[in-house]
Write a protein that holds these residues in place. Structure first.
Motif, PDB file in Angstrom:
ATOM      1  N   VAL A  10      -8.547   3.382   2.075  1.00  0.00           N
ATOM      2  CA  VAL A  10      -8.943   2.157   1.386  1.00  0.00           C
ATOM      3  C   VAL A  10      -8.156   2.017   0.073  1.00  0.00           C
ATOM      4  O   VAL A  10      -7.644   0.937  -0.247  1.00  0.00           O
ATOM      5  CB  VAL A  10     -10.467   2.124   1.130  1.00  0.00           C
ATOM      6  CG1 VAL A  10     -10.850   0.998   0.186  1.00  0.00           C
ATOM      7  CG2 VAL A  10     -11.216   2.000   2.454  1.00  0.00           C
ATOM      8  N   ASN A  11      -8.030   3.104  -0.678  1.00  0.00           N
ATOM      9  CA  ASN A  11      -7.284   3.052  -1.938  1.00  0.00           C
ATOM     10  C   ASN A  11      -5.819   2.712  -1.708  1.00  0.00           C
ATOM     11  O   ASN A  11      -5.237   1.907  -2.448  1.00  0.00           O
ATOM     12  CB  ASN A  11      -7.420   4.360  -2.704  1.00  0.00           C
ATOM     13  CG  ASN A  11      -8.775   4.520  -3.350  1.00  0.00           C
ATOM     14  OD1 ASN A  11      -9.654   3.674  -3.186  1.00  0.00           O
ATOM     15  ND2 ASN A  11      -8.961   5.597  -4.072  1.00  0.00           N
ATOM     16  N   SER A  19       0.034  -4.186  -5.558  1.00  0.00           N
ATOM     17  CA  SER A  19       1.455  -4.057  -5.867  1.00  0.00           C
ATOM     18  C   SER A  19       2.246  -5.220  -5.280  1.00  0.00           C
ATOM     19  O   SER A  19       3.078  -5.830  -5.954  1.00  0.00           O
ATOM     20  CB  SER A  19       1.996  -2.726  -5.327  1.00  0.00           C
ATOM     21  OG  SER A  19       3.371  -2.613  -5.596  1.00  0.00           O
ATOM     22  N   GLY A  20       1.951  -5.556  -4.032  1.00  0.00           N
ATOM     23  CA  GLY A  20       2.643  -6.660  -3.375  1.00  0.00           C
ATOM     24  C   GLY A  20       2.428  -7.985  -4.069  1.00  0.00           C
ATOM     25  O   GLY A  20       3.369  -8.775  -4.233  1.00  0.00           O
ATOM     26  N   SER A  58       5.135  -1.397  -9.789  1.00  0.00           N
ATOM     27  CA  SER A  58       5.609  -0.033  -9.528  1.00  0.00           C
ATOM     28  C   SER A  58       4.507   0.985  -9.776  1.00  0.00           C
ATOM     29  O   SER A  58       4.346   1.948  -9.010  1.00  0.00           O
ATOM     30  CB  SER A  58       6.808   0.291 -10.411  1.00  0.00           C
ATOM     31  OG  SER A  58       7.868  -0.577 -10.140  1.00  0.00           O
ATOM     32  N   GLY A  59       3.753   0.798 -10.852  1.00  0.00           N
ATOM     33  CA  GLY A  59       2.641   1.695 -11.141  1.00  0.00           C
ATOM     34  C   GLY A  59       1.592   1.665 -10.050  1.00  0.00           C
ATOM     35  O   GLY A  59       1.081   2.715  -9.622  1.00  0.00           O
ATOM     36  N   LEU A  60       1.276   0.470  -9.567  1.00  0.00           N
ATOM     37  CA  LEU A  60       0.301   0.346  -8.485  1.00  0.00           C
ATOM     38  C   LEU A  60       0.813   0.984  -7.200  1.00  0.00           C
ATOM     39  O   LEU A  60       0.054   1.629  -6.467  1.00  0.00           O
ATOM     40  CB  LEU A  60      -0.061  -1.120  -8.273  1.00  0.00           C
ATOM     41  CG  LEU A  60      -0.851  -1.764  -9.424  1.00  0.00           C
ATOM     42  CD1 LEU A  60      -0.830  -3.282  -9.299  1.00  0.00           C
ATOM     43  CD2 LEU A  60      -2.268  -1.241  -9.467  1.00  0.00           C
ATOM     44  N   SER A  64      -0.703   4.152  -5.130  1.00  0.00           N
ATOM     45  CA  SER A  64      -0.868   4.166  -3.675  1.00  0.00           C
ATOM     46  C   SER A  64      -0.337   5.475  -3.099  1.00  0.00           C
ATOM     47  O   SER A  64      -0.958   6.085  -2.239  1.00  0.00           O
ATOM     48  CB  SER A  64      -0.143   2.969  -3.058  1.00  0.00           C
ATOM     49  OG  SER A  64      -0.222   3.018  -1.662  1.00  0.00           O
ATOM     50  N   GLY A  65       0.815   5.884  -3.596  1.00  0.00           N
ATOM     51  CA  GLY A  65       1.389   7.159  -3.150  1.00  0.00           C
ATOM     52  C   GLY A  65       0.520   8.343  -3.518  1.00  0.00           C
ATOM     53  O   GLY A  65       0.363   9.279  -2.731  1.00  0.00           O
TER      54      GLY A  65
END
Length: 132
Positions: A10-11, A19-20, A58-60, A64-65
């Motif tokens: 979910v995260n 981010s998108g 980029s931070g978001l 996600s990573g």
């Protein structure tokens, strides 16, 4: 644990979506812009540049990573993400967050209904992943 995997998935999806949409805005997209920037009396209090918006994207994507990869030596990153979103919930005491003074704007309404609950979830879920 199944709950941990569900939270991670979910995260990842939330962070990728956010981010998108920031990338979309950085390249000139207009959908939703009126509701996501704080304003007072119709005057925007923040006018982010395309580069700044890409930095946020980029931070978001990085968050996600962090959610996607399970590395025990980087467990502390969950704590950092949890604190970042916890601070966003508290806000700046003027335009953003639970303790904002400006409460009569489109952004304030969306902040109460969408942004703060989303940030509460992201903060608590990352703190759960940190302590789990």
């Amino acid at each position: 644990m199944v709950v941990e995997v569900i939270i991670r998935i979910v995260n990842v999806l939330i962070f990728l979506f956010l981010s998108g949409i920031h990338i979309y805005w950085a390249f000139g997209g207009r959908w939703g812009v009126e509701a996501v920037l704080p304003s007072k009396d119709g005057v925007k209090k923040l006018t982010p540049s395309p580069v700044g918006t890409l930095v946020v994207a980029s931070g978001l994507a990085f968050f996600s990573g962090v959610s996607a990869i399970e590395l025990e030596s980087y467990q502390w990153m969950y704590l950092v993400v949890g604190i970042v979103f916890g601070l966003r919930v508290i806000g700046d005491f003027r335009y953003v967050g639970l303790f904002r003074r400006v409460k009569d704007s489109v952004f304030a309404e969306k902040d109460t209904v969408i942004f703060i609950p989303l940030c509460v979830y992201l903060s608590l879920s990352n703190l759960f992943l940190y302590f789990y």
